[in-house]
Design an enzyme around this catalytic site. Structure first.
Site, short mmCIF file in Angstrom:
data_model
loop_
_atom_site.label_atom_id
_atom_site.label_comp_id
_atom_site.label_asym_id
_atom_site.label_seq_id
_atom_site.Cartn_x
_atom_site.Cartn_y
_atom_site.Cartn_z
CB CYS A 81 -0.93 0.03 1.21
SG CYS A 81 -1.81 -1.52 1.54
CB CYS A 84 -0.51 3.86 -4.27
SG CYS A 84 -0.13 3.07 -5.85
CG HIS A 85 -2.81 4.51 -0.36
ND1 HIS A 85 -3.93 5.20 -0.77
CD2 HIS A 85 -2.94 3.25 -0.84
CE1 HIS A 85 -4.72 4.38 -1.46
NE2 HIS A 85 -4.14 3.20 -1.52
CG MET A 122 -8.02 -0.15 -4.46
SD MET A 122 -6.65 0.18 -3.34
CE MET A 122 -7.20 -0.77 -1.91
CG HIS A 361 4.24 8.15 -10.04
ND1 HIS A 361 4.60 7.77 -8.76
CD2 HIS A 361 3.96 7.00 -10.71
CE1 HIS A 361 4.55 6.45 -8.66
NE2 HIS A 361 4.18 5.95 -9.83
CG HIS A 403 1.02 4.91 -13.65
ND1 HIS A 403 1.94 4.03 -14.18
CD2 HIS A 403 1.26 4.92 -12.31
CE1 HIS A 403 2.69 3.53 -13.21
NE2 HIS A 403 2.30 4.06 -12.07
#
Length: 578
Positions: A81, A84-85, A122, A361, A403
């Site tokens: 996780c 991304c978070h 997700m 990113h 992305h």
């Protein structure tokens, strides 16, 4: 015996929070992952002992957790996780998951979201078997507590972890093997803490090399001699490709979590320096390119470009080596800043700071290698950086979490040279014109938007010798999309895409997710390699497709190919061909 977290929570509820005992991180002494057998590593992944050193807080009003449950949840969060978070769960590519949000959502809501995922990228962690039903419930509870805060990691810790396994003077003076290194592939074996070196000509595995956990990036030195890989646990391995059997010659940890590494490319500095960026602590480090000796650490904490507010976790995302100056171009995710780090004098470092947009990113070069195009994915923009003039050229609006990976360069039949990105949040495949000289009225504008199979795309890919554009949908919750690939005709993009059943061609056993991820070309541009990424205790494979005919050419299967994901061809990576 220690009291349970629940008992202590009741005892200390008056102060509103509970700090659990923090254990000191135990350093590896043998160059491997401590306390884990090779068999366990192959299926469980590498343990992250540093997470024992976090400052853990149980939150009043959140579901109770024992210390053992809290420790297990921390491990899962890191592995699945945090990328991304965020370590502090403030969000970036993924949404924020701090208690003021998650407590209101509640366990049942969070459990469904973790189990089934979303079309915006997700993953469906429960439905694909990556997490058990009990682990899904555990994570739904854990996310309602305050995020654990890891310890800092500075020069003393780096120096303690740094190892030169083979001194430079004892390494080969010339290439001691017969492999065609230009067509070598470095393949991430995510959950085993390893990479596979695969001979692109024979399709045979040359070596399986122990590395950090979940290697995110493989980068080759400009000469093509050395391979740098960095794991999510911030361990960097330096691999000498001239050895009879290529293997590790140095290693270091530059933090507790990381994702990016790069080497110096500018003329006169080839192979001399390396740089790595950490997610935690938020910082980058410049190292000696032959030994990984740490030379300079720079924190990235600071103010955001938009609201000018302090951010405690501005993580280092993509890093690329400039072709125009002796500089590394460093993306700082949460603050939205692009740093042009000039390495001509490391002791007196000169840094040009360019304000772009949050949250930066991945990205890659246009075909001239002058302009760096990078996704500010939660801002739904592509930032265009002129590496020659050291300035922001444009901010291009896109949709729903672009992305690109490194993106794809191709020549559009109407608009000339373009750079392409896909998206996590929708089916958009976006073409941005990149030629301000011959096509000035279109430059840095979206000139074409195609529709792929859906959201959840991680990578697009093309090649100068190909007329194909490949778009994966790895994180799409629909197995029909995540287990296949869409391919467009570059010369007739509006024709639509053809779907190839990559996972079906792999013919692998077991009920695992069989996600198809990251197209990567061989040097000649006539083959495309795909990872079929299944469960960590299930069969996976690499599928190779003939680029011209779009037919299956070869499948690589080996019990050592544990959850293969990213693949990096030496020649294309060194020369920034994509």
């Amino acid at each position: 015996m220690k009291k349970s977290a629940v008992t202590r929570l009741a005892r200390f509820a008056a102060i509103g929070m509970l700090s659990l005992a923090a254990g000191a991180a135990q350093a590896a002494t043998d160059g491997e992952h401590p306390g884990t057998t090779p068999g366990e590593r192959a299926y469980k992944g590498a343990p992250i002992p540093e997470h024992e050193g976090t400052r853990d807080v149980l939150t009043p009003g959140a579901p109770p957790l024992t210390e053992a449950e809290f420790a297990r949840a921390k491990q899962i969060y890191f592995e699945r996780c945090a990328g991304c978070h965020g370590v502090l769960r403030k969000g970036a590519t993924g949404k924020p998951l701090t208690p003021e949000i998650t407590l209101g959502r509640g366990t049942d809501y969070l459990k469904v979201f973790i189990d089934f995922g979303s079309p915006a990228g997700m993953p469906s962690w429960g439905q694909t078997g990556a997490l058990t039903a009990d682990e899904v419930v555990l994570m739904a509870k854990f996310l309602q507590h305050e995020p654990p805060v890891p310890p800092e990691f500075g020069m003393p810790e780096m120096k303690s972890s740094w190892k030169v396994l083979v001194d430079p003077e004892k390494r080969p003076k010339k290439k001691m093997n017969k492999y065609n290194l230009d067509n070598l592939f470095s393949v991430t074996l995510r959950d085993s803490g390893q990479i596979a070196l695969v001979d692109g000509d024979s399709k045979k595995i040359i070596n399986i090399i122990d590395t950090g956990y979940a290697v995110h990036i493989s980068r080759y030195s400009t000469s093509g001699r050395y391979l740098f890989v960095i794991g999510r646990d911030a361990r960097i391995n330096l691999i000498d490709l001239w050895m009879p059997t290529p293997d590790n010659v140095a290693e270091i940890k530059i933090g507790l979590e990381a994702r990016s590494v790069e080497t110096s490319k500018y003329k006169g500095y080839e192979d001399k320096l390396a740089i790595a960026g950490a997610y935690w602590p938020p910082q980058y480090v410049i190292m000696n390119g032959e030994t990984l000796e740490p030379m300079k650490i720079v924190s990235t904490r600071g103010m955001t470009v938009d609201t000018q507010e302090y951010h405690p976790e501005p993580r280092v995302a993509a890093i690329v080596g400039s072709h125009e100056h002796p500089e590394f171009i460093v993306n700082v995710k949460e603050t939205g800043k692009v740093l042009m780090v000039n390495y001509k004098d490391v002791d007196n470092l000169s840094v040009t700071t360019i304000g772009a947009a949050r949250f930066l990113h991945d990205g890659g070069w246009d075909k001239t290698h002058r302009y760096f195009l990078t996704a500010a994915n939660q801002s739904n923009k592509i930032a265009v950086i002129d590496s020659k003039n050291r300035e922001l050229t444009a901010l291009v609006d896109t949709h729903e979490i672009p992305h690109p990976g490194r993106g794809a360069n191709l020549t559009d039949p109407e608009y000339g040279p373009v750079w392409v990105t896909s998206a996590l949040g929708n089916a958009d495949v976006t073409f941005i014109a990149t030629d301000p000289e011959k096509h000035p009225k279109h430059a840095w504008k979206v000139v074409r938007t195609l529709q792929g199979q859906g959201g959840g795309s991680l990578f697009v890919k093309s090649h100068p010798n190909s007329s194909n554009l490949w778009v994966d949908t790895t994180l799409n919750p629909n197995p029909a999309a995540s287990q296949s690939i869409a391919v467009f005709d570059v010369n007739n993009p509006d024709k639509g895409y053809e779907v190839l059943p990559i996972a079906e061609w792999a013919d692998i056993k077991g009920p695992g997710p069989k996600r198809v991820v990251q197209p990567e070309y061989n040097k000649a541009g006539d083959e495309v390699w795909f990872s079929v990424w299944s469960g960590k205790d299930e069969e996976s494979a690499i599928v190779i497709v003939d680029d011209k005919t779009r037919k299956l050419k070869h499948v690589i299967k080996d019990k050592r190919l544990v959850t293969p994901t990213g693949k990096f061809n030496l020649y294309n990576t060194v020369h920034d061909i994509y």
